[in-house]
Design a protein around this motif. Sequence first.
Motif, mmCIF file in Angstrom:
data_model
loop_
_atom_site.group_PDB
_atom_site.id
_atom_site.type_symbol
_atom_site.label_atom_id
_atom_site.label_comp_id
_atom_site.label_asym_id
_atom_site.label_seq_id
_atom_site.Cartn_x
_atom_site.Cartn_y
_atom_site.Cartn_z
ATOM 1 N N ALA A 3 0.840 -1.194 0.000
ATOM 2 C CA ALA A 3 0.000 0.000 0.000
ATOM 3 C C ALA A 3 0.876 1.245 0.000
ATOM 4 O O ALA A 3 2.084 1.179 0.240
ATOM 5 N N VAL A 4 0.243 2.373 -0.275
ATOM 6 C CA VAL A 4 0.881 3.686 -0.159
ATOM 7 C C VAL A 4 0.042 4.495 0.825
ATOM 8 O O VAL A 4 -1.189 4.473 0.757
ATOM 9 N N TRP A 5 0.703 5.197 1.747
ATOM 10 C CA TRP A 5 -0.034 5.968 2.744
ATOM 11 C C TRP A 5 0.751 7.221 3.126
ATOM 12 O O TRP A 5 1.910 7.401 2.759
ATOM 13 N N TYR A 6 0.054 8.095 3.892
ATOM 14 C CA TYR A 6 0.740 9.235 4.494
ATOM 15 C C TYR A 6 0.165 9.478 5.886
ATOM 16 O O TYR A 6 -0.997 9.169 6.162
ATOM 17 N N GLU A 7 1.010 10.008 6.769
ATOM 18 C CA GLU A 7 0.623 10.260 8.161
ATOM 19 C C GLU A 7 0.712 11.729 8.515
ATOM 20 O O GLU A 7 0.438 12.130 9.652
ATOM 21 N N LYS A 8 1.093 12.535 7.544
ATOM 22 C CA LYS A 8 1.057 13.990 7.668
ATOM 23 C C LYS A 8 0.930 14.545 6.262
ATOM 24 O O LYS A 8 1.200 13.856 5.273
ATOM 25 N N THR A 9 0.472 15.770 6.134
ATOM 26 C CA THR A 9 0.324 16.379 4.821
ATOM 27 C C THR A 9 1.621 17.068 4.415
ATOM 28 O O THR A 9 2.448 17.433 5.254
ATOM 29 N N GLY A 10 1.773 17.225 3.093
ATOM 30 C CA GLY A 10 2.968 17.869 2.571
ATOM 31 C C GLY A 10 3.252 17.431 1.155
ATOM 32 O O GLY A 10 2.393 16.847 0.479
ATOM 33 N N ALA A 11 4.453 17.711 0.683
ATOM 34 C CA ALA A 11 4.852 17.331 -0.671
ATOM 35 C C ALA A 11 4.866 15.814 -0.812
ATOM 36 O O ALA A 11 5.190 15.090 0.143
ATOM 37 N N VAL A 45 -4.559 14.741 -4.605
ATOM 38 C CA VAL A 45 -3.261 15.359 -4.350
ATOM 39 C C VAL A 45 -3.410 16.618 -3.495
ATOM 40 O O VAL A 45 -2.525 16.948 -2.699
ATOM 41 N N LYS A 46 -4.543 17.321 -3.625
ATOM 42 C CA LYS A 46 -4.782 18.490 -2.774
ATOM 43 C C LYS A 46 -4.947 18.075 -1.320
ATOM 44 O O LYS A 46 -4.434 18.744 -0.414
ATOM 45 N N ALA A 47 -5.664 16.979 -1.097
ATOM 46 C CA ALA A 47 -5.833 16.492 0.275
ATOM 47 C C ALA A 47 -4.488 16.088 0.873
ATOM 48 O O ALA A 47 -4.182 16.418 2.030
ATOM 49 N N GLY A 50 -2.389 19.050 1.876
ATOM 50 C CA GLY A 50 -2.862 19.826 3.015
ATOM 51 C C GLY A 50 -3.868 20.898 2.674
ATOM 52 O O GLY A 50 -4.315 21.651 3.552
ATOM 53 N N ALA A 51 -4.279 20.970 1.402
ATOM 54 C CA ALA A 51 -5.224 22.005 0.981
ATOM 55 C C ALA A 51 -6.632 21.773 1.504
ATOM 56 O O ALA A 51 -7.476 22.664 1.421
ATOM 57 N N ARG A 52 -6.911 20.590 2.011
ATOM 58 C CA ARG A 52 -8.230 20.271 2.554
ATOM 59 C C ARG A 52 -8.242 20.266 4.085
ATOM 60 O O ARG A 52 -9.171 19.769 4.696
ATOM 61 N N GLY A 53 -7.187 20.826 4.686
ATOM 62 C CA GLY A 53 -7.141 20.908 6.138
ATOM 63 C C GLY A 53 -6.322 19.791 6.759
ATOM 64 O O GLY A 53 -5.670 19.002 6.075
ATOM 65 N N ASP A 54 -6.365 19.722 8.065
ATOM 66 C CA ASP A 54 -5.583 18.731 8.808
ATOM 67 C C ASP A 54 -6.114 17.324 8.568
ATOM 68 O O ASP A 54 -7.276 17.124 8.210
ATOM 69 N N LEU A 55 -5.244 16.343 8.802
ATOM 70 C CA LEU A 55 -5.658 14.950 8.654
ATOM 71 C C LEU A 55 -6.724 14.589 9.681
ATOM 72 O O LEU A 55 -6.617 14.940 10.859
ATOM 73 N N ALA A 56 -7.729 13.871 9.205
ATOM 74 C CA ALA A 56 -8.784 13.408 10.102
ATOM 75 C C ALA A 56 -8.447 12.056 10.720
ATOM 76 O O ALA A 56 -9.131 11.606 11.646
ATOM 77 N N TYR A 57 -7.380 11.427 10.212
ATOM 78 C CA TYR A 57 -7.010 10.083 10.666
ATOM 79 C C TYR A 57 -5.496 10.026 10.871
ATOM 80 O O TYR A 57 -4.748 10.818 10.299
ATOM 81 N N VAL A 60 -3.513 7.707 6.338
ATOM 82 C CA VAL A 60 -4.440 7.789 5.208
ATOM 83 C C VAL A 60 -3.857 7.073 4.001
ATOM 84 O O VAL A 60 -2.712 7.325 3.611
ATOM 85 N N ILE A 61 -4.626 6.168 3.422
ATOM 86 C CA ILE A 61 -4.331 5.624 2.095
ATOM 87 C C ILE A 61 -5.119 6.481 1.117
ATOM 88 O O ILE A 61 -6.347 6.544 1.215
ATOM 89 N N PRO A 62 -4.459 7.153 0.179
ATOM 90 C CA PRO A 62 -5.175 8.096 -0.679
ATOM 91 C C PRO A 62 -5.958 7.427 -1.807
ATOM 92 O O PRO A 62 -5.868 6.210 -2.005
ATOM 93 N N HIS A 63 -6.707 8.250 -2.512
ATOM 94 C CA HIS A 63 -7.432 7.963 -3.751
ATOM 95 C C HIS A 63 -8.833 7.390 -3.514
ATOM 96 O O HIS A 63 -8.994 6.359 -2.857
ATOM 97 N N SER A 64 -9.803 8.061 -4.099
ATOM 98 C CA SER A 64 -11.196 7.633 -3.971
ATOM 99 C C SER A 64 -11.631 6.682 -5.066
ATOM 100 O O SER A 64 -12.576 5.921 -4.885
#
Length: 327
Positions: A3-11, A45-47, A50-57, A60-64
Amino acid sequence: MQAVWYEKTGAAKDVLTYGEMNRPQPGSGEVLVRLYASGVNPSDVKARAGARGDLAYDRVIPHSDGAGVIEAVGAGVDSGMVGERVWIWNGAWARPFGTCAEYIALPAAQAVPLPEKVDFAAGACLGIPASTAYHGVYADGDVRGKTVLVTGGAGAVGHYAIQFARLGGAKVLTTVSGLEKAAHAETAGADVVINYREGDVAAAILEATDGAGVDRVVEVEFGGNLAVTNKILRPNGVIATYGSMGDPNPVLPFYPMMFNGVTLRMYLVYLLSGQDRANTIAGVNRLMSEESVKHAVAETYDLEATISAHQAVESGKVIGNVVVNIA
């Protein structure tokens, strides 16, 4: 699973991690889907940026959007669904784990049968681009015999919207920003392609419609295009808009629009009502049976190269959809 994930927002290069996670298990009312493709949309990519605010979790594994095969079902779900090819909607909306992984567990209603003629890469474009296009074109009824303007016709949504409006019997005009994008829009079947960087756009639209203007606009840039739209929209016309990044706080000329009987439909495909969602799913799948529908999968990346996939979307240079293939 991989999987691919992120735990903070950024580049992308700083926050996206490729590695191994526990495979999810389907809960009550859920299905487990083995994913083969994951669509990368601008909202993803905006989420992550960080363009959609702080992480709610915490993670996060991205992509809808995604597509794959149902491998297991939870309690209360028909076991006959096992083995079905499906496409995913809202995989990462108000949920921590999206489609950028080998597996996803989610409510059975969010795994839609994938038409036989549609491969997994194209299936990963149906949840946001195709669904946004369909709702914009058809939310206000049939388009047969009408004239529809699709702004940004070379975009992922615009490319589908042109095709869907044409298949519905409409005359379709579109605006683009250059020769390469014009050629792309022409492949979708636009009757008239207008370069909005050259000359008077409103005059060109009126000339192409013998002065009558258009019945509907599927609008990617509401605020930035409003001055033009108000000149070319017929009485009782519809603006169906899903974006206004260039002018996020436009001034609405209320009385000119009211005295033209304008219907302004602002919508977010993630938040469609139950009925609108059902109509959109049925409509998208019906149109997927058309031999003429083209899926603009422009670039594909392996799962471990998801950083590059995000960077490609952020560059704004890709004409079409970006998809992560999951082996």
